[in-house]
Motif scaffolding. Structure first.
Motif, PDB file in Angstrom:
ATOM      1  N   UNK A  99      88.942  24.053   3.445  1.00  0.00           N
ATOM      2  CA  UNK A  99      88.359  23.859   2.111  1.00  0.00           C
ATOM      3  C   UNK A  99      87.881  22.430   1.868  1.00  0.00           C
ATOM      4  N   UNK A 100      87.366  21.755   2.898  1.00  0.00           N
ATOM      5  CA  UNK A 100      86.776  20.447   2.675  1.00  0.00           C
ATOM      6  C   UNK A 100      85.444  20.613   1.938  1.00  0.00           C
ATOM      7  N   UNK A 101      85.108  19.687   1.042  1.00  0.00           N
ATOM      8  CA  UNK A 101      83.819  19.792   0.355  1.00  0.00           C
ATOM      9  C   UNK A 101      82.674  19.731   1.360  1.00  0.00           C
ATOM     10  N   UNK A 102      81.618  20.498   1.116  1.00  0.00           N
ATOM     11  CA  UNK A 102      80.484  20.554   2.036  1.00  0.00           C
ATOM     12  C   UNK A 102      79.175  20.482   1.259  1.00  0.00           C
ATOM     13  N   UNK A 103      78.188  19.818   1.848  1.00  0.00           N
ATOM     14  CA  UNK A 103      76.844  19.739   1.283  1.00  0.00           C
ATOM     15  C   UNK A 103      75.841  19.958   2.401  1.00  0.00           C
ATOM     16  N   UNK A 104      74.612  20.282   2.019  1.00  0.00           N
ATOM     17  CA  UNK A 104      73.570  20.510   3.008  1.00  0.00           C
ATOM     18  C   UNK A 104      72.225  20.618   2.343  1.00  0.00           C
ATOM     19  N   UNK A 105      71.246  21.108   3.076  1.00  0.00           N
ATOM     20  CA  UNK A 105      69.889  21.191   2.540  1.00  0.00           C
ATOM     21  C   UNK A 105      69.812  22.114   1.319  1.00  0.00           C
ATOM     22  N   UNK A 106      70.672  23.149   1.280  1.00  0.00           N
ATOM     23  CA  UNK A 106      70.695  24.031   0.120  1.00  0.00           C
ATOM     24  C   UNK A 106      71.112  23.268  -1.128  1.00  0.00           C
ATOM     25  N   UNK A 107      72.030  22.322  -0.971  1.00  0.00           N
ATOM     26  CA  UNK A 107      72.461  21.502  -2.113  1.00  0.00           C
ATOM     27  C   UNK A 107      71.276  20.737  -2.687  1.00  0.00           C
ATOM     28  N   UNK A 108      70.470  20.134  -1.819  1.00  0.00           N
ATOM     29  CA  UNK A 108      69.315  19.362  -2.265  1.00  0.00           C
ATOM     30  C   UNK A 108      68.273  20.270  -2.914  1.00  0.00           C
ATOM     31  N   UNK A 109      68.055  21.444  -2.340  1.00  0.00           N
ATOM     32  CA  UNK A 109      67.097  22.403  -2.921  1.00  0.00           C
ATOM     33  C   UNK A 109      67.499  22.795  -4.332  1.00  0.00           C
ATOM     34  N   UNK A 110      68.788  23.077  -4.514  1.00  0.00           N
ATOM     35  CA  UNK A 110      69.281  23.465  -5.841  1.00  0.00           C
ATOM     36  C   UNK A 110      69.182  22.300  -6.818  1.00  0.00           C
ATOM     37  N   UNK A 111      69.476  21.087  -6.343  1.00  0.00           N
ATOM     38  CA  UNK A 111      69.343  19.906  -7.203  1.00  0.00           C
ATOM     39  C   UNK A 111      67.899  19.729  -7.664  1.00  0.00           C
ATOM     40  N   UNK A 112      66.958  19.862  -6.734  1.00  0.00           N
ATOM     41  CA  UNK A 112      65.544  19.692  -7.075  1.00  0.00           C
ATOM     42  C   UNK A 112      65.100  20.733  -8.104  1.00  0.00           C
ATOM     43  N   UNK A 113      65.475  21.975  -7.887  1.00  0.00           N
ATOM     44  CA  UNK A 113      65.124  23.051  -8.818  1.00  0.00           C
ATOM     45  C   UNK A 113      65.723  22.818 -10.198  1.00  0.00           C
ATOM     46  N   UNK A 114      66.880  22.131 -10.225  1.00  0.00           N
ATOM     47  CA  UNK A 114      67.617  21.952 -11.479  1.00  0.00           C
ATOM     48  C   UNK A 114      67.391  20.581 -12.122  1.00  0.00           C
ATOM     49  N   UNK A 115      66.607  19.724 -11.486  1.00  0.00           N
ATOM     50  CA  UNK A 115      66.323  18.418 -12.060  1.00  0.00           C
ATOM     51  C   UNK A 115      67.465  17.426 -11.943  1.00  0.00           C
ATOM     52  N   UNK A 116      68.318  17.583 -10.941  1.00  0.00           N
ATOM     53  CA  UNK A 116      69.427  16.648 -10.728  1.00  0.00           C
ATOM     54  C   UNK A 116      68.967  15.605  -9.706  1.00  0.00           C
ATOM     55  N   UNK A 117      69.101  14.322 -10.035  1.00  0.00           N
ATOM     56  CA  UNK A 117      68.404  13.261  -9.307  1.00  0.00           C
ATOM     57  C   UNK A 117      69.210  12.546  -8.222  1.00  0.00           C
ATOM     58  N   UNK A 118      70.532  12.647  -8.246  1.00  0.00           N
ATOM     59  CA  UNK A 118      71.323  11.908  -7.254  1.00  0.00           C
ATOM     60  C   UNK A 118      72.571  12.697  -6.887  1.00  0.00           C
ATOM     61  N   UNK A 119      72.979  12.529  -5.623  1.00  0.00           N
ATOM     62  CA  UNK A 119      74.175  13.180  -5.094  1.00  0.00           C
ATOM     63  C   UNK A 119      75.095  12.125  -4.509  1.00  0.00           C
ATOM     64  N   UNK A 120      76.359  12.175  -4.901  1.00  0.00           N
ATOM     65  CA  UNK A 120      77.366  11.293  -4.313  1.00  0.00           C
ATOM     66  C   UNK A 120      78.486  12.144  -3.734  1.00  0.00           C
ATOM     67  N   UNK A 121      78.853  11.842  -2.490  1.00  0.00           N
ATOM     68  CA  UNK A 121      79.971  12.525  -1.842  1.00  0.00           C
ATOM     69  C   UNK A 121      80.967  11.473  -1.373  1.00  0.00           C
ATOM     70  N   UNK A 122      82.168  11.933  -1.027  1.00  0.00           N
ATOM     71  CA  UNK A 122      83.203  11.020  -0.566  1.00  0.00           C
ATOM     72  C   UNK A 122      83.066  10.789   0.937  1.00  0.00           C
ATOM     73  N   UNK A 123      82.924   9.533   1.320  1.00  0.00           N
ATOM     74  CA  UNK A 123      82.734   9.186   2.726  1.00  0.00           C
ATOM     75  C   UNK A 123      83.915   9.637   3.578  1.00  0.00           C
ATOM     76  N   UNK A 124      83.593  10.242   4.718  1.00  0.00           N
ATOM     77  CA  UNK A 124      84.575  10.698   5.713  1.00  0.00           C
ATOM     78  C   UNK A 124      85.461  11.837   5.213  1.00  0.00           C
ATOM     79  N   UNK A 125      85.139  12.380   4.030  1.00  0.00           N
ATOM     80  CA  UNK A 125      85.933  13.481   3.490  1.00  0.00           C
ATOM     81  C   UNK A 125      85.060  14.611   2.955  1.00  0.00           C
ATOM     82  N   UNK A 126      83.830  14.677   3.469  1.00  0.00           N
ATOM     83  CA  UNK A 126      82.929  15.777   3.141  1.00  0.00           C
ATOM     84  C   UNK A 126      82.199  16.181   4.413  1.00  0.00           C
ATOM     85  N   UNK A 127      81.936  17.472   4.546  1.00  0.00           N
ATOM     86  CA  UNK A 127      81.202  17.999   5.694  1.00  0.00           C
ATOM     87  C   UNK A 127      79.728  18.081   5.318  1.00  0.00           C
TER      88      UNK A 127
END
Length: 273
Positions: free
Chosen positions: A222-250
């Protein structure tokens, strides 16, 4: 395909690409992968990447244990998501699963997964970290994109880091959407993409998303994960920045993810907390 010199590894597979990525890399490193895959969750194509696969429903714990024991599996990883909404409608618990739940103090995510891992270890099956063969997938500290967060975005990220850690401590979720110092959305049972969409509707194109590891996170699962789908959803939703925790996200599809973010003007940063 089977070779006595190969080391065996078990895979408990949910949805998404993580189980497939892991299987391909494990095989390239000389492992034989034996997958217990959840029906209506794991990708059908997973069967093409593994030595043997057992399809089962959520809750069929005894069948899962018997599959690994039959194939002499001593170590497993747990990869991929399980849609939490299905835990109320698509579960077929056997007596072993019912006994496990009855002896739990909490059925929140971490408690359930930890209890499940403990049960497996009592059966002689060790649960390993989800990234033990894939260290390159962990988020590297720094700004990954051409556009750096603005001053106001940095302020919202700092607020989001604190709030996300708190909801993680309560085992509610792993991410929040923030804008102008206010929390617009908190991840719940509907997952990250739905949280982005909910927050984006309120952010007027200025919101940020923060996704972190829970304070007491067991990184075996259950480590947090992000990818291209995250960016696609952000763009569609007007969210401008993503921050994740270094060395603790996939991070999946890192290069494609950054390329799309640069194209649409989204900033991505990984920060140490």
């Amino acid at each position: 395909m089977n070779n006595l010199n190969n080391k065996k590894i078990g895979l408990i597979a949910g949805s998404g690409q993580f189980p497939i990525i892991f299987s391909k890399i494990a095989v390239s490193k000389g492992f034989l992968v034996y997958a217990a895959a959840f029906i209506n969750e794991a990708e059908e194509t997973l069967k093409e990447e593994v030595e043997k696969i057992e399809w089962l429903h959520l809750g069929q714990v005894k069948r899962l244990v018997n599959f690994f024991k039959k194939n002499e599996i001593k170590e497993v990883v747990m990869l991929g998501a399980i849609k939490k909404t299905k835990m109320f409608s698509d579960v077929k618990p056997d007596m072993k699963a019912i006994s496990l739940i009855m002896h739990m103090k909490s059925t929140h995510d971490d408690g359930l997964l930890s209890a499940f891992a403990g049960m497996l270890e009592k059966e002689g099956i060790i649960v390993k970290s989800s990234t033990f063969l894939l260290p390159d997938l962990l988020a590297q500290e720094g700004c990954w994109t051409k556009r750096k967060p603005t001053r106001s975005e940095k302020a919202d990220i700092n607020i989001g880091l604190h709030i996300a850690k708190e909801i993680g401590r309560l085992d509610i979720g792993q991410c929040v959407v923030v804008c102008g110092g206010s929390v617009l959305a908190v991840e719940a049972i509907d997952g990250t993409d739905a949280t982005i969409r909910r927050g984006g509707k309120l952010g007027n194109g200025e919101a940020v998303i923060v996704k972190v590891c829970k304070p007491e996170q067991d990184t075996r699962f259950d480590m947090p994960a992000v990818g291209i789908q995250t960016i696609s959803t952000m763009y569609e939703s007007g969210v401008k920045a993503l921050a994740v925790e270094a060395n603790k996200a996939v991070v999946f599809d890192r290069e494609d993810m950054i390329r799309l973010a640069d194209k649409v003007g989204i900033s991505i940063v990984a920060v140490s907390i």
